[in-house]
Write a protein that holds these residues in place. Structure first.
Motif, PDB file in Angstrom:
ATOM      1  N   ASP A 290       1.886  -9.279 -26.742  1.00  0.00           N
ATOM      2  CA  ASP A 290       0.862  -8.724 -25.860  1.00  0.00           C
ATOM      3  C   ASP A 290       1.148  -9.093 -24.407  1.00  0.00           C
ATOM      4  N   TRP A 291       0.555  -8.312 -23.494  1.00  0.00           N
ATOM      5  CA  TRP A 291       0.655  -8.616 -22.079  1.00  0.00           C
ATOM      6  C   TRP A 291      -0.204  -9.849 -21.751  1.00  0.00           C
ATOM      7  N   PRO A 292       0.230 -10.679 -20.816  1.00  0.00           N
ATOM      8  CA  PRO A 292      -0.628 -11.778 -20.359  1.00  0.00           C
ATOM      9  C   PRO A 292      -1.935 -11.228 -19.793  1.00  0.00           C
ATOM     10  N   GLU A 293      -3.037 -11.800 -20.171  1.00  0.00           N
ATOM     11  CA  GLU A 293      -4.327 -11.322 -19.676  1.00  0.00           C
ATOM     12  C   GLU A 293      -4.573 -11.807 -18.253  1.00  0.00           C
ATOM     13  N   GLY A 294      -5.334 -11.011 -17.501  1.00  0.00           N
ATOM     14  CA  GLY A 294      -5.659 -11.365 -16.128  1.00  0.00           C
ATOM     15  C   GLY A 294      -5.568 -10.161 -15.213  1.00  0.00           C
ATOM     16  N   THR A 295      -5.461 -10.406 -13.913  1.00  0.00           N
ATOM     17  CA  THR A 295      -5.441  -9.351 -12.895  1.00  0.00           C
ATOM     18  C   THR A 295      -4.003  -8.987 -12.518  1.00  0.00           C
ATOM     19  N   TYR A 296      -3.750  -7.682 -12.474  1.00  0.00           N
ATOM     20  CA  TYR A 296      -2.454  -7.152 -12.037  1.00  0.00           C
ATOM     21  C   TYR A 296      -2.685  -6.390 -10.726  1.00  0.00           C
ATOM     22  N   SER A 297      -1.911  -6.746  -9.703  1.00  0.00           N
ATOM     23  CA  SER A 297      -2.058  -6.143  -8.385  1.00  0.00           C
ATOM     24  C   SER A 297      -0.862  -5.243  -8.091  1.00  0.00           C
ATOM     25  N   GLY A 298      -1.153  -4.010  -7.698  1.00  0.00           N
ATOM     26  CA  GLY A 298      -0.102  -3.072  -7.337  1.00  0.00           C
ATOM     27  C   GLY A 298      -0.108  -2.784  -5.846  1.00  0.00           C
ATOM     28  N   GLU A 299       1.076  -2.671  -5.275  1.00  0.00           N
ATOM     29  CA  GLU A 299       1.208  -2.331  -3.858  1.00  0.00           C
ATOM     30  C   GLU A 299       2.288  -1.269  -3.710  1.00  0.00           C
ATOM     31  N   ILE A 300       1.985  -0.246  -2.896  1.00  0.00           N
ATOM     32  CA  ILE A 300       2.947   0.811  -2.607  1.00  0.00           C
ATOM     33  C   ILE A 300       3.092   0.912  -1.098  1.00  0.00           C
ATOM     34  N   ILE A 301       4.339   0.943  -0.626  1.00  0.00           N
ATOM     35  CA  ILE A 301       4.629   1.085   0.800  1.00  0.00           C
ATOM     36  C   ILE A 301       5.496   2.326   0.980  1.00  0.00           C
ATOM     37  N   LEU A 302       5.127   3.168   1.944  1.00  0.00           N
ATOM     38  CA  LEU A 302       5.938   4.320   2.309  1.00  0.00           C
ATOM     39  C   LEU A 302       6.775   3.954   3.524  1.00  0.00           C
ATOM     40  N   LEU A 303       8.102   4.051   3.378  1.00  0.00           N
ATOM     41  CA  LEU A 303       9.040   3.690   4.444  1.00  0.00           C
ATOM     42  C   LEU A 303       9.810   4.924   4.898  1.00  0.00           C
ATOM     43  N   ARG A 304       9.992   5.045   6.218  1.00  0.00           N
ATOM     44  CA  ARG A 304      10.783   6.129   6.796  1.00  0.00           C
ATOM     45  C   ARG A 304      11.733   5.539   7.825  1.00  0.00           C
ATOM     46  N   GLU A 305      13.016   5.696   7.583  1.00  0.00           N
ATOM     47  CA  GLU A 305      14.048   5.114   8.445  1.00  0.00           C
ATOM     48  C   GLU A 305      13.808   3.617   8.631  1.00  0.00           C
ATOM     49  N   GLY A 306      13.396   2.964   7.556  1.00  0.00           N
ATOM     50  CA  GLY A 306      13.180   1.524   7.565  1.00  0.00           C
ATOM     51  C   GLY A 306      11.849   1.081   8.137  1.00  0.00           C
ATOM     52  N   GLN A 307      11.053   2.024   8.683  1.00  0.00           N
ATOM     53  CA  GLN A 307       9.773   1.687   9.281  1.00  0.00           C
ATOM     54  C   GLN A 307       8.629   2.009   8.315  1.00  0.00           C
ATOM     55  N   GLU A 308       7.650   1.121   8.260  1.00  0.00           N
ATOM     56  CA  GLU A 308       6.512   1.341   7.387  1.00  0.00           C
ATOM     57  C   GLU A 308       5.598   2.418   7.956  1.00  0.00           C
ATOM     58  N   ILE A 309       5.313   3.444   7.140  1.00  0.00           N
ATOM     59  CA  ILE A 309       4.420   4.530   7.523  1.00  0.00           C
ATOM     60  C   ILE A 309       3.010   4.271   6.999  1.00  0.00           C
ATOM     61  N   ASP A 310       2.911   3.800   5.755  1.00  0.00           N
ATOM     62  CA  ASP A 310       1.604   3.563   5.165  1.00  0.00           C
ATOM     63  C   ASP A 310       1.748   2.581   4.008  1.00  0.00           C
ATOM     64  N   ARG A 311       0.594   1.999   3.633  1.00  0.00           N
ATOM     65  CA  ARG A 311       0.567   1.021   2.539  1.00  0.00           C
ATOM     66  C   ARG A 311      -0.768   1.138   1.833  1.00  0.00           C
ATOM     67  N   ILE A 312      -0.746   1.012   0.505  1.00  0.00           N
ATOM     68  CA  ILE A 312      -1.977   1.061  -0.289  1.00  0.00           C
ATOM     69  C   ILE A 312      -1.856   0.060  -1.436  1.00  0.00           C
ATOM     70  N   THR A 313      -2.977  -0.528  -1.825  1.00  0.00           N
ATOM     71  CA  THR A 313      -2.986  -1.509  -2.913  1.00  0.00           C
ATOM     72  C   THR A 313      -4.055  -1.137  -3.925  1.00  0.00           C
ATOM     73  N   THR A 314      -3.869  -1.590  -5.161  1.00  0.00           N
ATOM     74  CA  THR A 314      -4.819  -1.356  -6.228  1.00  0.00           C
ATOM     75  C   THR A 314      -4.713  -2.489  -7.241  1.00  0.00           C
ATOM     76  N   ARG A 315      -5.749  -2.665  -8.061  1.00  0.00           N
ATOM     77  CA  ARG A 315      -5.762  -3.737  -9.065  1.00  0.00           C
ATOM     78  C   ARG A 315      -6.303  -3.239 -10.391  1.00  0.00           C
ATOM     79  N   ILE A 316      -5.936  -3.956 -11.441  1.00  0.00           N
ATOM     80  CA  ILE A 316      -6.495  -3.683 -12.753  1.00  0.00           C
ATOM     81  C   ILE A 316      -6.556  -4.987 -13.544  1.00  0.00           C
ATOM     82  N   THR A 317      -7.503  -5.075 -14.459  1.00  0.00           N
ATOM     83  CA  THR A 317      -7.646  -6.237 -15.324  1.00  0.00           C
ATOM     84  C   THR A 317      -7.120  -5.904 -16.711  1.00  0.00           C
ATOM     85  N   VAL A 318      -6.285  -6.778 -17.240  1.00  0.00           N
ATOM     86  CA  VAL A 318      -5.798  -6.662 -18.611  1.00  0.00           C
ATOM     87  C   VAL A 318      -6.522  -7.723 -19.426  1.00  0.00           C
ATOM     88  N   LYS A 319      -7.175  -7.271 -20.509  1.00  0.00           N
ATOM     89  CA  LYS A 319      -7.929  -8.222 -21.322  1.00  0.00           C
ATOM     90  C   LYS A 319      -7.997  -7.770 -22.775  1.00  0.00           C
TER      91      LYS A 319
END
Length: 319
Positions: A290-319
């Motif tokens: 089974d997966w370890p229980e707890g909080t999993y945090s996701g982060e996505i970054i959009l990069l263009r020519e090495g520069q950050e354009i945008d960033r978003i984060t999200t979370r989910i609980t596994v139990k």
């Protein structure tokens, strides 16, 4: 959760005295609960160029598309509001809300604007509001409205592939770009903007993100129903997905997941072509336990020519 790292261009040029002063045509917070998907196409030929000489448009586009993230957000109700005081010249309602495609192209022919409203202003100016939600239009021809009055709600009627209000601005029948009223887009210098307040220009961005136990279908991502509320510890997989707009060839989407025991997954995905709207997903399939229980945090970054354009984060609980 959005961290607010956007590529900004502040527009500080003010309208000429004879030009209308426009407010937003949508009741939302730009960069948070809505975004601008596409601008007026300033290229006179077959190419595409927005007022910054970027590519957030398509050939022949005659307005500005103010979009909401998902169909679920659209159904919850987002008001379309008058950008300036005027008199209603025409309305249409009764067109079905559905994603435009080959199966309904014939039914939409001649009604590409979908449900909409046209307002007449002084000195030959008019504004048009398209793709509103079926049954939401609340004004009538001949009625006087003030800036900020509700015209209806954001929909996906007519020739629309995502929920938004398309705002067209015209003077004496000619299309005017409200971000730069000059006859030619000068890229780095705005001649005159029609907006009451400066509006930031985002060169693309991240719309929505979430976790699920499989790679979702694009339709579910656009609906806003793909994300799970939580995952069981015996889930078949843990998958992070993201919905984005304004993607350019060679952009990179950097997806990372951190779990209860540390870094869970990291992957860079390079885009192979320009895409107005897209989604990507990555994760890991379950192993023998089974997966370890707890909080999993996701982060996505959009990069263009090495520069950050945008960033978003999200979370989910596994139990």
């Amino acid at each position: 959760m959005r961290t607010g790292l956007w590529a900004f261009l502040l527009l500080a040029a003010y309208p000429a005295a004879s030009n209308p002063i426009l407010g937003l045509p949508i009741d939302c917070t730009l960069g948070e609960t809505c975004y601008i998907q596409q601008y007026v196409d300033r290229d006179p030929g077959e190419g595409v160029r927005d007022f910054t000489c970027g590519k957030l448009s398509y050939d022949g586009h005659k307005g500005t598309d103010f979009a909401v993230p998902t169909l679920e957000a659209m159904r919850a109700g987002v008001n379309v509001i008058a950008s300036a005081a005027g008199v209603v010249r025409g309305v249409r309602d009764g067109v079905e809300d559905r994603v435009y495609g080959p199966d309904n192209a014939e039914a939409v022919k001649g009604r590409e604007c979908g449900n909409g409203v046209v307002l007449v202003h002084e000195d030959g100016w008019e504004t048009q509001y398209c793709h509103m939600k079926q049954g939401s239009v609340r004004v009538r021809s001949g009625e006087r409205v003030e800036r900020g009055d509700i015209l209806g709600q954001v929909g996906i009627s007519g020739k629309a592939q995502f929920p938004h209000v398309h705002l067209s601005v015209r003077r004496d029948g000619a299309v005017v770009d409200p971000f730069d009223t000059g006859s030619d887009a000068t890229c780095d210098q705005v001649e005159s903007s029609l907006w009451q307040e400066p509006i930031t220009y985002a060169a693309g961005g991240l719309i929505d993100a979430g976790f699920t136990d499989h790679v979702p279908e694009f339709d579910a991502v656009q609906e806003g129903t793909a994300a799970a509320g939580h995952l069981p510890s015996d889930a078949a997989a843990i998958v992070l997905f993201v919905l984005a707009y304004g993607g350019r060839a060679d952009d990179t989407l950097r997806l990372t997941i951190d779990g209860p025991t540390g870094r869970f997954m990291a992957q860079d995905m390079k885009l192979d072509r320009d895409q107005a709207r897209l989604f990507r997903a990555s994760g890991r399939r379950a192993g023998s336990g089974d997966w370890p229980e707890g909080t999993y945090s996701g982060e996505i970054i959009l990069l263009r020519e090495g520069q950050e354009i945008d960033r978003i984060t999200t979370r989910i609980t596994v139990k």
